[in-house]
Enzyme design. Sequence first.
Site, PDB file in Angstrom:
ATOM      1  N   ARG A 263      56.542  71.261   6.402  1.00 48.49           N
ATOM      2  CA  ARG A 263      55.680  71.842   7.442  1.00 48.49           C
ATOM      3  C   ARG A 263      55.807  73.362   7.505  1.00 48.49           C
ATOM      4  O   ARG A 263      54.838  74.047   7.828  1.00 48.49           O
ATOM      5  CB  ARG A 263      56.009  71.229   8.797  1.00 48.49           C
ATOM      6  CG  ARG A 263      55.499  69.803   8.868  1.00 48.49           C
ATOM      7  CD  ARG A 263      55.674  69.233  10.242  1.00 48.49           C
ATOM      8  NE  ARG A 263      54.929  67.985  10.343  1.00 48.49           N
ATOM      9  CZ  ARG A 263      55.202  67.028  11.215  1.00 48.49           C
ATOM     10  NH1 ARG A 263      56.186  67.166  12.061  1.00 48.49           N
ATOM     11  NH2 ARG A 263      54.482  65.936  11.235  1.00 48.49           N
TER      12      ARG A 263
ATOM     13  N   LYS B 157      48.082  46.907  13.334  1.00 51.09           N
ATOM     14  CA  LYS B 157      47.415  46.277  14.478  1.00 51.09           C
ATOM     15  C   LYS B 157      45.971  46.692  14.692  1.00 51.09           C
ATOM     16  O   LYS B 157      45.624  47.861  14.574  1.00 51.09           O
ATOM     17  CB  LYS B 157      48.190  46.609  15.747  1.00 51.09           C
ATOM     18  CG  LYS B 157      49.536  45.923  15.804  1.00 51.09           C
ATOM     19  CD  LYS B 157      50.241  46.315  17.073  1.00 51.09           C
ATOM     20  CE  LYS B 157      51.514  45.497  17.239  1.00 51.09           C
ATOM     21  NZ  LYS B 157      52.256  45.953  18.426  1.00 51.09           N
TER      22      LYS B 157
ATOM     23  N   GLY C 222      49.815  58.473   9.785  1.00 48.48           N
ATOM     24  CA  GLY C 222      51.170  58.793   9.349  1.00 48.48           C
ATOM     25  C   GLY C 222      51.683  57.907   8.230  1.00 48.48           C
ATOM     26  O   GLY C 222      52.138  58.390   7.192  1.00 48.48           O
TER      27      GLY C 222
ATOM     28  N   GLY D 174      49.035  61.228  14.862  1.00 46.90           N
ATOM     29  CA  GLY D 174      48.226  60.942  16.053  1.00 46.90           C
ATOM     30  C   GLY D 174      46.943  61.746  16.083  1.00 46.90           C
ATOM     31  O   GLY D 174      45.884  61.239  16.445  1.00 46.90           O
TER      32      GLY D 174
HETATM   33  P1  ADP Z   1      48.959  54.512   9.932  1.00 43.91           P
HETATM   34  O1  ADP Z   1      50.251  55.112  10.430  1.00 43.91           O
HETATM   35  O2  ADP Z   1      48.595  55.006   8.573  1.00 43.91           O
HETATM   36  O3  ADP Z   1      47.849  54.675  10.933  1.00 43.91           O
HETATM   37  P2  ADP Z   1      49.721  51.879  10.841  1.00 43.91           P
HETATM   38  O4  ADP Z   1      50.789  52.486  11.660  1.00 43.91           O
HETATM   39  O5  ADP Z   1      48.563  51.286  11.543  1.00 43.91           O
HETATM   40  O6  ADP Z   1      49.200  52.932   9.740  1.00 43.91           O
HETATM   41  O7  ADP Z   1      50.301  50.692   9.960  1.00 43.91           O
HETATM   42  C1  ADP Z   1      51.326  50.854   9.022  1.00 43.91           C
HETATM   43  C2  ADP Z   1      52.202  49.643   8.971  1.00 43.91           C
HETATM   44  O8  ADP Z   1      51.450  48.465   8.820  1.00 43.91           O
HETATM   45  C3  ADP Z   1      53.170  49.680   7.811  1.00 43.91           C
HETATM   46  O9  ADP Z   1      54.462  49.858   8.294  1.00 43.91           O
HETATM   47  C4  ADP Z   1      52.976  48.335   7.124  1.00 43.91           C
HETATM   48  O10 ADP Z   1      54.183  47.709   6.763  1.00 43.91           O
HETATM   49  C5  ADP Z   1      52.285  47.518   8.192  1.00 43.91           C
HETATM   50  N1  ADP Z   1      51.551  46.386   7.606  1.00 43.91           N
HETATM   51  C6  ADP Z   1      50.605  46.421   6.648  1.00 43.91           C
HETATM   52  N2  ADP Z   1      50.221  45.172   6.307  1.00 43.91           N
HETATM   53  C7  ADP Z   1      50.941  44.320   7.055  1.00 43.91           C
HETATM   54  C8  ADP Z   1      51.024  42.897   7.149  1.00 43.91           C
HETATM   55  N3  ADP Z   1      50.259  42.111   6.385  1.00 43.91           N
HETATM   56  N4  ADP Z   1      51.897  42.360   8.032  1.00 43.91           N
HETATM   57  C9  ADP Z   1      52.661  43.168   8.795  1.00 43.91           C
HETATM   58  N5  ADP Z   1      52.640  44.509   8.759  1.00 43.91           N
HETATM   59  C10 ADP Z   1      51.797  45.094   7.896  1.00 43.91           C
HETATM   60 MG    MG Z   2      51.641  54.408  11.888  1.00 45.10          MG
END
Ligand code: ADP
Ligand code: MG
Length: 397
Positions: A40, A201, A354, A377
């Site tokens: 950063r 989620k 992230g 975020g």
């Molecule tokens: P980002 O930070 O890019 O927005 P998220 O925080 O929504 O992404 O999701 C990332 C997480 O989702 C990862 O830690 C990954 O392990 C989890 N994940 C992806 N596929 C699955 C799955 N099938 N079951 C449980 N967790 C999952």
């Molecule tokens: Mg995330």
Amino acid sequence: MNYNKKTVKDIDVAGKKVLLRCDFNVPQDKATGAITDDKRIRAALPTIQYLLEQNAAVIACSHLGKPKGEWKESLTLAPVAKRLSELLGKDVIFAKDIVGEDAKAKAAALQPGQIMLLENLRFDKREEKNDPEFAKELASMAEVYVSDAFGTVHRAHASTAGVAAYLPAVSGFLIQKELEVMGGALANPKRPLVAILGGSKVSSKIGVINNLLNIADTIIIGGGMSYTFAKAQGAKVGKSLLEEDWIQYAGEMVEKAKEKGVKLLLPVDGLAATEFSADAEAHLVDGVDIPDGMMGMDIGPKTIQLYSDAVKDAGTVIWNGPMGVFEFPAFAEGTRAVAKALAETDAITIVGGGDSAAAVAQLGYADKMTHISTGGGASLEFMEGKELPGVACLLDA
Ligand code: ADP
Ligand code: MG
């Protein structure tokens, strides 16, 4: 939301005092306080160097960690000042306070071509409250405000938005690129626009799904959230990640896509496991139904093919959320394959979020993307189409 903002190149900074909001929120070793990753700080260099070359006197500021308005020696920005000085090859004057006597005296004495750094903004509880008096005091030290901390533009804090009420406000190069690439993709995308949404989620991505449904030509769903969609379509999901409260919503999104003529793709096969662990055995599930006692962990080979094909002729691809539990090597293939498809397409490719950014870096595809949005975020709220206070406060171009 207007993404067309004045930048540091649109304003005269020569001989002026410039308050520069940086994102120096670096990870530190818990025991020693040593900076464990200076990415950063390096990312801030182009804007800082430009300002110094233009003969501005730079008053840099940032937050670090979560001191919650209290003075915490472990969260002083002193180590950042030292590292910044090493990277610039030049003295960085460090103020022992934020808007106190020391900062004000040092700012007043600061000469064109010199740089100083204020102490951690969040040591003062007025920062996160966007207190107008605090913003005014920060602004009083400078003549121009440059914002380059993209990671905090979704927050209306004194240093990210409040100060703009008192100073002409423009973006630095980091925010400029975010606005150009991501803002461009959202406001006026090169089509077809393919959005790939995954991660854990549905509930944390409702805003993103909603907004992209209005913009994208194709929406691809993967990752943990795909089982809530699968359930809504009548599939069996075993003990996969499922958000009962969002099944109906997922069903509605599928309908909404149909109405709008947006192509929505869901996994057609997958890899499942009996337990959520790094050494769990991967079982190929050739279809949409996950067997009882198993959980879906990654997309399967047919889905990989389907998703990779959808990306080939895209004009723009926005990707948020891994396709599977990429942290476990046995379930990283779906995410890797999608990263590879993005690396190989001629489309503008944008990664936000992230964990998605971390996945792309970990899998070695970071330099193959057009843009990786740096704020976790902030980039999510950007993709949600929300107004970002730290962007809205900048002067329109
Ligand atoms: P980002 O930070 O890019 O927005 P998220 O925080 O929504 O992404 O999701 C990332 C997480 O989702 C990862 O830690 C990954 O392990 C989890 N994940 C992806 N596929 C699955 C799955 N099938 N079951 C449980 N967790 C999952
Ligand atoms: Mg995330």
